[in-house]
Design a protein around this motif. Structure first.
Motif: not given
Length: 167
Positions: A28, A52, A42-43, A49
């Motif tokens: 990610k 990550i 993938n978020i 977000k």
């Protein structure tokens, strides 16, 4: 702290943030040489977000070298240090108190109030429990991590004085 705030802070530090679809479906985010790359495919949402991005920011602040090989103990420690940094960045103890004062009463609303995913919140609370034990003191509060609870401590000067004479 939300995604936009993190972006501004990283910009001030000279770290570039870009989005790029990685070949790996599980990756990610990645930090390398003052560039954080996020994989938007993938978020799920802006909360994830931000989580990550905070972890990759943690790598910028705490890691060195290539730590992709998670079979290496040193790399695992650096990964943990970066995640712990992210937990404390997005969910400082003071924010848990702010949520309590805002009458937040469940995990879903707490995660929403903090702008993080429920999973990130759970991992943050586990980190704090590992770091502090059952509870931590912050300002005039005790924050219990499992089960989560915030209690205000009363100090002696919070009580009315007993200056009546009884006459």
């Amino acid at each position: 702290m939300n995604y936009e705030s993190l972006l501004k802070e990283l910009e001030k530090e000279g770290v570039e943030v870009i989005e790029y679809k990685f070949r790996s479906d599980s990756l990610k985010g990645l930090y390398f040489d003052n560039v954080i790359t996020l994989n938007p495919a993938n978020i799920i949402d802006d909360k994830e977000k931000a989580c990550i991005l905070a972890e990759e920011y943690g790598h910028y602040r705490t890691s060195f070298g290539n730590i992709l090989d998670q079979q290496n103990t040193s790399n695992v420690k650096q990964e943990k240090r970066a995640r712990n940094w992210a937990y404390e960045k997005l969910v400082p103890l003071e924010k848990l108190i702010d949520a309590f004062e805002a009458c937040i009463h469940n995990r879903y609303d707490l995660a929403d109030f903090l702008g993080v995913t429920e999973k990130f919140l759970d991992l943050t609370l586990s980190h704090y429990q590992e770091k502090f034990g059952t509870y931590a003191e912050c300002r005039d509060y005790l924050i219990y991590f499992s089960p989560l609870g915030v209690l205000r401590q009363f100090k002696n000067d919070d009580y009315p004085s007993e200056s009546h004479t009884g006459e």
